[in-house]
Write an enzyme that holds these catalytic residues in place. Structure first.
Site, mmCIF file in Angstrom:
data_model
loop_
_atom_site.group_PDB
_atom_site.id
_atom_site.type_symbol
_atom_site.label_atom_id
_atom_site.label_comp_id
_atom_site.label_asym_id
_atom_site.label_seq_id
_atom_site.Cartn_x
_atom_site.Cartn_y
_atom_site.Cartn_z
ATOM 1 N N ASP A 1 -18.156 -24.839 -43.619
ATOM 2 C CA ASP A 1 -18.263 -23.956 -44.680
ATOM 3 C C ASP A 1 -18.489 -22.404 -44.310
ATOM 4 O O ASP A 1 -19.845 -22.208 -43.768
ATOM 5 C CB ASP A 1 -19.372 -24.246 -45.762
ATOM 6 C CG ASP A 1 -19.019 -23.448 -47.300
ATOM 7 O OD1 ASP A 1 -18.593 -22.463 -47.128
ATOM 8 O OD2 ASP A 1 -19.485 -24.123 -48.339
ATOM 9 N N ASP B 1 -11.117 -21.462 -39.231
ATOM 10 C CA ASP B 1 -10.274 -20.713 -39.471
ATOM 11 C C ASP B 1 -10.611 -19.321 -39.863
ATOM 12 O O ASP B 1 -9.691 -18.488 -40.348
ATOM 13 C CB ASP B 1 -9.355 -21.304 -40.571
ATOM 14 C CG ASP B 1 -10.042 -21.516 -42.084
ATOM 15 O OD1 ASP B 1 -11.167 -22.233 -42.178
ATOM 16 O OD2 ASP B 1 -9.757 -20.715 -43.007
ATOM 17 N N PHE C 1 -7.678 -30.171 -43.295
ATOM 18 C CA PHE C 1 -8.097 -28.762 -43.165
ATOM 19 C C PHE C 1 -7.340 -27.998 -42.358
ATOM 20 O O PHE C 1 -6.651 -27.073 -42.809
ATOM 21 C CB PHE C 1 -9.569 -28.588 -42.920
ATOM 22 C CG PHE C 1 -10.346 -29.118 -44.320
ATOM 23 C CD1 PHE C 1 -10.318 -28.497 -45.430
ATOM 24 C CD2 PHE C 1 -11.295 -29.816 -43.815
ATOM 25 C CE1 PHE C 1 -11.115 -28.807 -46.539
ATOM 26 C CE2 PHE C 1 -12.333 -30.317 -44.992
ATOM 27 C CZ PHE C 1 -12.203 -29.816 -46.211
#
Length: 221
Positions: free
Chosen positions: A120, A156, A198
């Site tokens: 996160d 990312d 993901f």
């Protein structure tokens, strides 16, 4: 143990309370899940999501023990059920807080590798203190890694990657780690960094993915 969603985590999914401690202390004995670690390496994945990486990689390395730590209850259940259905006896899923686990509950030198994929990013400035990858956390990881142990980081989120580089540089300057060029795990597909759900989602969205490997320097305790 089955959940209301029909997910069965029996024999695979555990909580922190299910783990025995080492001796009479507070350190957790992860090897107890596998009948001991004599002659076998132990890898930790932080933020296992639905278990894609663990299922792929553990199948290629049956002699390595894998523990996935997931804080989100739903993902933990899904990943544990998935591992159970694949019959992977070298994988366990732990529902726990990774920061507390690494800093206070793991014995020194127990890990071969710590995998941290797409954590996160907590993008708002006021939330940056919640980011997992920070210098104090990396110092703690150094302590629980065995000789030449590695930390594998992929994200990312470009600003978070810059943050990772800054905090990695701090522990490099202290002589704890050296940074290596990133190489995907053996289970990654062609052109993939890790091969998680993901990543595949983010690549379709056109996001840029970056990663690094930090290797514990020889001689570090």
């Amino acid at each position: 143990m089955s959940s209301a969603q029909g997910l069965d985590v029996s024999g695979v999914g555990y909580t922190r309370e299910d783990l025995p401690v080492v001796g009479s202390g507070e350190l957790l004995d992860l090897g107890a899940w596998f009948g001991g670690l004599e002659g076998r390496a132990l890898d930790l994945e932080i933020g296992s999501g639905k278990g894609t990486f663990l299922v792929q990689q553990a199948g290629l390395e049956p002699g390595v023990c894998f523990v996935g730590v997931e804080h989100a209850l739903g993902f933990w259940r899904h990943a544990a059920d998935r591992v159970r259905r694949h019959g992977l006896e070298n994988v366990r899923l732990l529902h726990a807080d990774a920061d507390t686990l690494v800093k206070h509950q793991l014995p020194a030198g127990v890990l071969r590798t710590c995998h941290i994929y797409f954590p996160d990013p907590w993008p708002k400035a006021r939330h940056h203190k919640r980011r997992l990858v920070q210098a104090p956390f990396l110092r703690a990881l150094c302590g629980v890694l065995g000789p030449s142990g590695t930390v594998r980081l992929v994200t990312d989120h470009q600003e978070y990657f810059a943050w990772m580089e800054e905090h990695a540089a701090a522990v490099q300057a202290e002589g704890l780690f050296e940074r290596l060029a990133y190489e995907p795990p053996a289970s990654a597909g062609e052109g993939e960094w890790v091969g998680t759900n993901f990543e595949r989602k983010y690549k379709k969205e056109g996001r840029t993915i970056q990663g690094m490997i930090l290797a514990k320097k020889q001689g570090e305790a």
